[in-house]
Design an enzyme around this catalytic site. Structure first.
Site, PDB file in Angstrom:
ATOM      1  N   ASP A 138       0.876  -1.181   0.000  1.00  0.00           N
ATOM      2  CA  ASP A 138       0.000   0.000   0.000  1.00  0.00           C
ATOM      3  C   ASP A 138       0.913   1.232   0.000  1.00  0.00           C
ATOM      4  OD1 ASP A 138       0.975   0.308   2.547  1.00  0.00           O
ATOM      5  OD2 ASP A 138      -0.982   0.280   3.556  1.00  0.00           O
ATOM      6  N   THR A 147       3.170  -0.960   8.769  1.00  0.00           N
ATOM      7  CA  THR A 147       3.658  -1.780   9.888  1.00  0.00           C
ATOM      8  C   THR A 147       3.840  -3.241   9.503  1.00  0.00           C
ATOM      9  OG1 THR A 147       1.405  -2.285  10.574  1.00  0.00           O
ATOM     10  CG2 THR A 147       2.437  -0.337  11.576  1.00  0.00           C
ATOM     11  N   HIS A 153       8.500 -30.159  12.840  1.00  0.00           N
ATOM     12  CA  HIS A 153       7.659 -28.995  12.529  1.00  0.00           C
ATOM     13  C   HIS A 153       6.493 -29.343  11.609  1.00  0.00           C
ATOM     14  CE1 HIS A 153      10.648 -26.722  14.577  1.00  0.00           C
ATOM     15  NE2 HIS A 153      11.586 -27.170  13.758  1.00  0.00           N
TER      16      HIS A 153
END
Ligand code: RP5
Length: 167
Positions: A11, A70, A136
Site C-alpha cells: 500500500d 507496519t 515442525h
C-alpha cells in the site's frame, strides 16, 4: 530455488521499501510480479494483500511479499487465506525461524518500522532458509486442521491432539 515468480503487494506505507526490494530481487536474479500500488496515494491495504494471499492460496504463486506501514494489517488479512503462512518479520532471526519452522510462504514487512538495509537482510534470510520439516511438519498439519474448522468449535479430540506433544 524458487520455481515461480514471487508476488509483491504494497500500500502507500510500503511503496518506498518496495522499490528497494524489487531492485534487490533483480540483482539476485529472482523473478517477481509486482501487483502492488504504484503510487504514494492512500489506498486500502486489504485489497493489495488479498491479491497476493489469494494467488498463494490458489497455488498461482509459491511465495509472496507484502509491505505496508507496519506489516500488521496485511499479515492479518493474508493469514485468513487457506494455505497461507504469512510472517511479519522485524529481524533476520524471525525471518530464518519462520522459514525453518513454519515454512512461511508470505513475508510481511513494515515500511515505517524497519530501515532499508535491515529489510534487505530480512528478505535474504527469508529467501535463503529452507524449511526443516521434521517435527515442525506436525505443527503445520495442526495449522491445516485448524484452518478446516475455523468457524467451528474445537472438538475434545482435536483439543487432545493439540496438547499431545509426542506427535
Ligand atoms: O495508512 P493508513 O491507511 O492510515 O492505515 C493502514 C496501515 O495500517 C496498518 O495496519 C498497515 O500497516 C497499513 O499500512
Amino acid at each position: 530455488m524458487l520455481q515461480k515468480p514471487i508476488y509483491i503487494g504494497n500500500d502507500h506505507g510500503g511503496y518506498e521499501l518496495k522499490q528497494s526490494i524489487m531492485e534487490h530481487l533483480k540483482k539476485r536474479g529472482i523473478a517477481y510480479i509486482d501487483t502492488g500500488s504504484s503510487t504514494r496515494e492512500i489506498v486500502r491495504y486489504p485489497y493489495y494483500a488479498a491479491k497476493i494471499a489469494g494467488a498463494v492460496s490458489r497455488g498461482e504463486a509459491d511465495r509472496g511479499i507484502l509491505i505496508c506501514s507496519t506489516g500488521i494489517g496485511m499479515s492479518i488479512l493474508a493469514n485468513r487465506f487457506k494455505g497461507v503462512r504469512a510472517s511479519l518479520c522485524t529481524d533476520t532471526y524471525m525471518a530464518k525461524m519462520t522459514r525453518a519452522h513454519n515454512d512461511s510462504n508470505v513475508l510481511c514487512l513494515g515500511g515505517k518500522v524497519i530501515g532499508e538495509l535491515e529489510a534487505l537482510d530480512i528478505l535474504d534470510a527469508w529467501l535463503d532458509t529452507e524449511y526443516e520439516a521434521g517435527r515442525h511438519s506436525i505443527s503445520l498439519e495442526l495449522i491445516g486442521e485448524a484452518e478446516e474448522h475455523l468457524s467451528q468449535p474445537i472438538t475434545p479430540q482435536q483439543e487432545e491432539l493439540f496438547h499431545d506433544f509426542n506427535r
